[in-house]
Motif scaffolding. Structure first.
Motif, PDB file in Angstrom:
ATOM      1  N   LYS A 108      -7.880   4.177  -3.560  1.00 55.25           N
ATOM      2  CA  LYS A 108      -6.938   3.405  -4.228  1.00 55.25           C
ATOM      3  C   LYS A 108      -5.978   2.607  -3.343  1.00 55.25           C
ATOM      4  O   LYS A 108      -5.550   1.528  -3.400  1.00 55.25           O
ATOM      5  CB  LYS A 108      -5.849   4.398  -5.195  1.00 55.25           C
ATOM      6  CG  LYS A 108      -6.434   4.911  -6.317  1.00 55.25           C
ATOM      7  CD  LYS A 108      -6.819   3.758  -7.311  1.00 55.25           C
ATOM      8  CE  LYS A 108      -6.168   3.910  -8.536  1.00 55.25           C
ATOM      9  NZ  LYS A 108      -6.579   2.746  -9.592  1.00 55.25           N
ATOM     10  N   MET A 109      -5.641   3.118  -2.140  1.00 51.73           N
ATOM     11  CA  MET A 109      -4.940   2.453  -1.153  1.00 51.73           C
ATOM     12  C   MET A 109      -5.826   1.341  -0.413  1.00 51.73           C
ATOM     13  O   MET A 109      -5.363   0.221  -0.169  1.00 51.73           O
ATOM     14  CB  MET A 109      -4.564   3.489   0.045  1.00 51.73           C
ATOM     15  CG  MET A 109      -3.601   4.521  -0.124  1.00 51.73           C
ATOM     16  SD  MET A 109      -3.396   5.690   1.151  1.00 51.73           S
ATOM     17  CE  MET A 109      -2.739   4.751   2.371  1.00 51.73           C
ATOM     18  N   ASP A 110      -7.063   1.685  -0.368  1.00 50.57           N
ATOM     19  CA  ASP A 110      -7.987   0.496   0.308  1.00 50.57           C
ATOM     20  C   ASP A 110      -8.226  -0.857  -0.906  1.00 50.57           C
ATOM     21  O   ASP A 110      -8.035  -1.714  -0.587  1.00 50.57           O
ATOM     22  CB  ASP A 110      -9.471   1.028   0.338  1.00 50.57           C
ATOM     23  CG  ASP A 110      -9.331   1.882   1.594  1.00 50.57           C
ATOM     24  OD1 ASP A 110      -8.461   1.732   2.502  1.00 50.57           O
ATOM     25  OD2 ASP A 110     -10.537   2.506   1.599  1.00 50.57           O
ATOM     26  N   GLU A 111      -8.003  -0.195  -1.969  1.00 51.46           N
ATOM     27  CA  GLU A 111      -7.844  -1.274  -3.288  1.00 51.46           C
ATOM     28  C   GLU A 111      -6.848  -2.239  -3.261  1.00 51.46           C
ATOM     29  O   GLU A 111      -6.817  -3.328  -3.617  1.00 51.46           O
ATOM     30  CB  GLU A 111      -8.384  -0.388  -4.695  1.00 51.46           C
ATOM     31  CG  GLU A 111      -8.280  -1.331  -5.735  1.00 51.46           C
ATOM     32  CD  GLU A 111      -8.444  -0.520  -7.113  1.00 51.46           C
ATOM     33  OE1 GLU A 111      -7.581  -0.936  -8.053  1.00 51.46           O
ATOM     34  OE2 GLU A 111      -9.054   0.492  -7.038  1.00 51.46           O
ATOM     35  N   THR A 112      -5.702  -1.409  -3.038  1.00 48.56           N
ATOM     36  CA  THR A 112      -4.436  -1.982  -2.996  1.00 48.56           C
ATOM     37  C   THR A 112      -4.146  -2.947  -1.930  1.00 48.56           C
ATOM     38  O   THR A 112      -3.772  -4.095  -1.993  1.00 48.56           O
ATOM     39  CB  THR A 112      -3.107  -0.979  -3.134  1.00 48.56           C
ATOM     40  OG1 THR A 112      -3.364  -0.140  -4.343  1.00 48.56           O
ATOM     41  CG2 THR A 112      -2.014  -1.644  -3.040  1.00 48.56           C
ATOM     42  N   ARG A 113      -4.894  -2.607  -1.058  1.00 51.71           N
ATOM     43  CA  ARG A 113      -4.581  -3.296   0.411  1.00 51.71           C
ATOM     44  C   ARG A 113      -5.713  -4.812   0.216  1.00 51.71           C
ATOM     45  O   ARG A 113      -5.232  -5.714   0.887  1.00 51.71           O
ATOM     46  CB  ARG A 113      -5.370  -2.752   1.623  1.00 51.71           C
ATOM     47  CG  ARG A 113      -5.060  -3.138   2.941  1.00 51.71           C
ATOM     48  CD  ARG A 113      -5.585  -2.120   4.088  1.00 51.71           C
ATOM     49  NE  ARG A 113      -4.576  -1.050   4.340  1.00 51.71           N
ATOM     50  CZ  ARG A 113      -4.872   0.096   4.046  1.00 51.71           C
ATOM     51  NH1 ARG A 113      -5.821   0.601   3.556  1.00 51.71           N
ATOM     52  NH2 ARG A 113      -3.956   1.094   4.296  1.00 51.71           N
ATOM     53  N   HIS A 114      -6.808  -4.376  -0.445  1.00 48.82           N
ATOM     54  CA  HIS A 114      -7.748  -5.494  -0.516  1.00 48.82           C
ATOM     55  C   HIS A 114      -7.122  -6.627  -1.637  1.00 48.82           C
ATOM     56  O   HIS A 114      -7.021  -7.963  -1.527  1.00 48.82           O
ATOM     57  CB  HIS A 114      -8.921  -5.106  -1.354  1.00 48.82           C
ATOM     58  CG  HIS A 114      -9.888  -6.226  -1.663  1.00 48.82           C
ATOM     59  ND1 HIS A 114     -10.652  -6.794  -0.747  1.00 48.82           N
ATOM     60  CD2 HIS A 114     -10.097  -6.568  -3.104  1.00 48.82           C
ATOM     61  CE1 HIS A 114     -11.478  -7.990  -1.341  1.00 48.82           C
ATOM     62  NE2 HIS A 114     -11.364  -7.737  -2.569  1.00 48.82           N
ATOM     63  N   ARG A 115      -6.324  -6.052  -2.750  1.00 53.24           N
ATOM     64  CA  ARG A 115      -5.864  -6.930  -3.549  1.00 53.24           C
ATOM     65  C   ARG A 115      -4.362  -7.723  -2.877  1.00 53.24           C
ATOM     66  O   ARG A 115      -4.327  -8.951  -3.368  1.00 53.24           O
ATOM     67  CB  ARG A 115      -5.048  -6.273  -4.915  1.00 53.24           C
ATOM     68  CG  ARG A 115      -5.958  -5.722  -5.966  1.00 53.24           C
ATOM     69  CD  ARG A 115      -5.484  -5.448  -7.232  1.00 53.24           C
ATOM     70  NE  ARG A 115      -4.110  -4.648  -7.297  1.00 53.24           N
ATOM     71  CZ  ARG A 115      -4.098  -3.263  -6.833  1.00 53.24           C
ATOM     72  NH1 ARG A 115      -5.025  -2.607  -7.092  1.00 53.24           N
ATOM     73  NH2 ARG A 115      -2.849  -3.007  -6.762  1.00 53.24           N
ATOM     74  N   ALA A 116      -3.652  -7.280  -2.019  1.00 52.44           N
ATOM     75  CA  ALA A 116      -2.666  -7.937  -1.311  1.00 52.44           C
ATOM     76  C   ALA A 116      -3.289  -8.795  -0.494  1.00 52.44           C
ATOM     77  O   ALA A 116      -2.807  -9.975  -0.417  1.00 52.44           O
ATOM     78  CB  ALA A 116      -1.923  -6.630  -0.904  1.00 52.44           C
ATOM     79  N   VAL A 126       0.693  -1.243   0.022  1.00 52.73           N
ATOM     80  CA  VAL A 126      -0.076   0.094  -0.130  1.00 52.73           C
ATOM     81  C   VAL A 126       0.935   1.252  -0.156  1.00 52.73           C
ATOM     82  O   VAL A 126       0.735   2.224  -0.670  1.00 52.73           O
ATOM     83  CB  VAL A 126      -1.013   0.037   1.192  1.00 52.73           C
ATOM     84  CG1 VAL A 126      -1.816   1.303   1.290  1.00 52.73           C
ATOM     85  CG2 VAL A 126      -1.961  -0.848   1.124  1.00 52.73           C
ATOM     86  N   ALA A 127       1.992   1.275   0.870  1.00 54.09           N
ATOM     87  CA  ALA A 127       2.777   2.373   0.896  1.00 54.09           C
ATOM     88  C   ALA A 127       3.463   2.720  -0.262  1.00 54.09           C
ATOM     89  O   ALA A 127       3.866   3.774  -0.742  1.00 54.09           O
ATOM     90  CB  ALA A 127       3.790   2.204   1.957  1.00 54.09           C
ATOM     91  N   ASN A 128       4.183   1.566  -0.955  1.00 50.33           N
ATOM     92  CA  ASN A 128       4.722   1.699  -2.236  1.00 50.33           C
ATOM     93  C   ASN A 128       3.891   2.168  -3.228  1.00 50.33           C
ATOM     94  O   ASN A 128       4.362   2.871  -4.317  1.00 50.33           O
ATOM     95  CB  ASN A 128       5.207   0.391  -2.691  1.00 50.33           C
ATOM     96  CG  ASN A 128       6.381  -0.002  -1.914  1.00 50.33           C
ATOM     97  OD1 ASN A 128       7.161   0.570  -1.270  1.00 50.33           O
ATOM     98  ND2 ASN A 128       6.672  -1.383  -1.932  1.00 50.33           N
ATOM     99  N   GLU A 129       2.462   1.948  -3.433  1.00 50.57           N
ATOM    100  CA  GLU A 129       1.637   2.196  -4.455  1.00 50.57           C
ATOM    101  C   GLU A 129       0.903   3.405  -4.262  1.00 50.57           C
ATOM    102  O   GLU A 129       0.193   3.886  -5.140  1.00 50.57           O
ATOM    103  CB  GLU A 129       0.702   1.118  -4.968  1.00 50.57           C
ATOM    104  CG  GLU A 129       1.516  -0.347  -5.259  1.00 50.57           C
ATOM    105  CD  GLU A 129       0.247  -1.108  -5.748  1.00 50.57           C
ATOM    106  OE1 GLU A 129      -0.939  -0.791  -5.971  1.00 50.57           O
ATOM    107  OE2 GLU A 129       0.802  -2.230  -5.970  1.00 50.57           O
ATOM    108  N   PRO A 144       2.127 -11.056  -2.519  1.00 45.04           N
ATOM    109  CA  PRO A 144       1.724  -9.623  -3.066  1.00 45.04           C
ATOM    110  C   PRO A 144       2.741  -9.220  -4.070  1.00 45.04           C
ATOM    111  O   PRO A 144       3.794  -9.331  -3.873  1.00 45.04           O
ATOM    112  CB  PRO A 144       1.451  -8.724  -1.963  1.00 45.04           C
ATOM    113  CG  PRO A 144       1.675  -9.633  -0.726  1.00 45.04           C
ATOM    114  CD  PRO A 144       2.337 -10.990  -1.164  1.00 45.04           C
ATOM    115  N   ARG A 145       2.278  -8.691  -5.145  1.00 39.19           N
ATOM    116  CA  ARG A 145       3.116  -8.194  -6.188  1.00 39.19           C
ATOM    117  C   ARG A 145       3.422  -6.691  -5.869  1.00 39.19           C
ATOM    118  O   ARG A 145       2.630  -5.837  -5.265  1.00 39.19           O
ATOM    119  CB  ARG A 145       2.541  -8.222  -7.575  1.00 39.19           C
ATOM    120  CG  ARG A 145       2.155  -9.397  -8.024  1.00 39.19           C
ATOM    121  CD  ARG A 145       1.243  -9.562  -9.388  1.00 39.19           C
ATOM    122  NE  ARG A 145       0.206  -8.287  -9.168  1.00 39.19           N
ATOM    123  CZ  ARG A 145      -0.874  -8.900  -8.834  1.00 39.19           C
ATOM    124  NH1 ARG A 145      -1.265 -10.302  -8.489  1.00 39.19           N
ATOM    125  NH2 ARG A 145      -1.935  -8.091  -8.773  1.00 39.19           N
TER     126      ARG A 145
END
Length: 98
Positions: A77-85, A14-17, A95-96
């Motif tokens: 977007k952070m929540d979406e990234t967190r969910h994908r991970a 999340v932090a990286n994206e 996680p990618r």
């Protein structure tokens, strides 16, 4: 449930994206007429719709509303990234990182 290591991996992703609010506001101010801030924030479809709506003057209202919407777009977007991970971890994939 997730281990501490899994949670660290998710939050690292999340932090990286995460997108910069400062960069988004600069793009909004200087290049808002081409919706550069929406492209930067990963919203290309709404960016194109915003550009097209400038021709009927609705886009300028939308552009002003974006002044207040930028933080929520970043959080979404952070929540979406967190969910994908977390889904990657749940299904046994690492996680990618972008």
């Amino acid at each position: 449930m997730y281990t501490t290591e899994d949670m660290i991996l998710i939050e690292s992703r999340v932090a990286n994206e995460k997108k910069s609010a400062g960069a988004a506001y600069l793009l909004w101010f200087f290049l808002g007429w081409i919706s550069a801030h929406r492209f930067y924030l990963g919203k290309p479809v709404t960016a194109i719709l915003q550009i097209l709506s400038y021709f009927i003057l609705v886009g300028f209202v939308w552009w002003l509303l974006d002044l207040f919407l930028i933080p929520s777009i970043i959080n979404d977007k952070m929540d979406e990234t967190r969910h994908r991970a977390s889904m990657d971890l749940r299904y046994g994939r690492r996680p990618r990182y972008a």
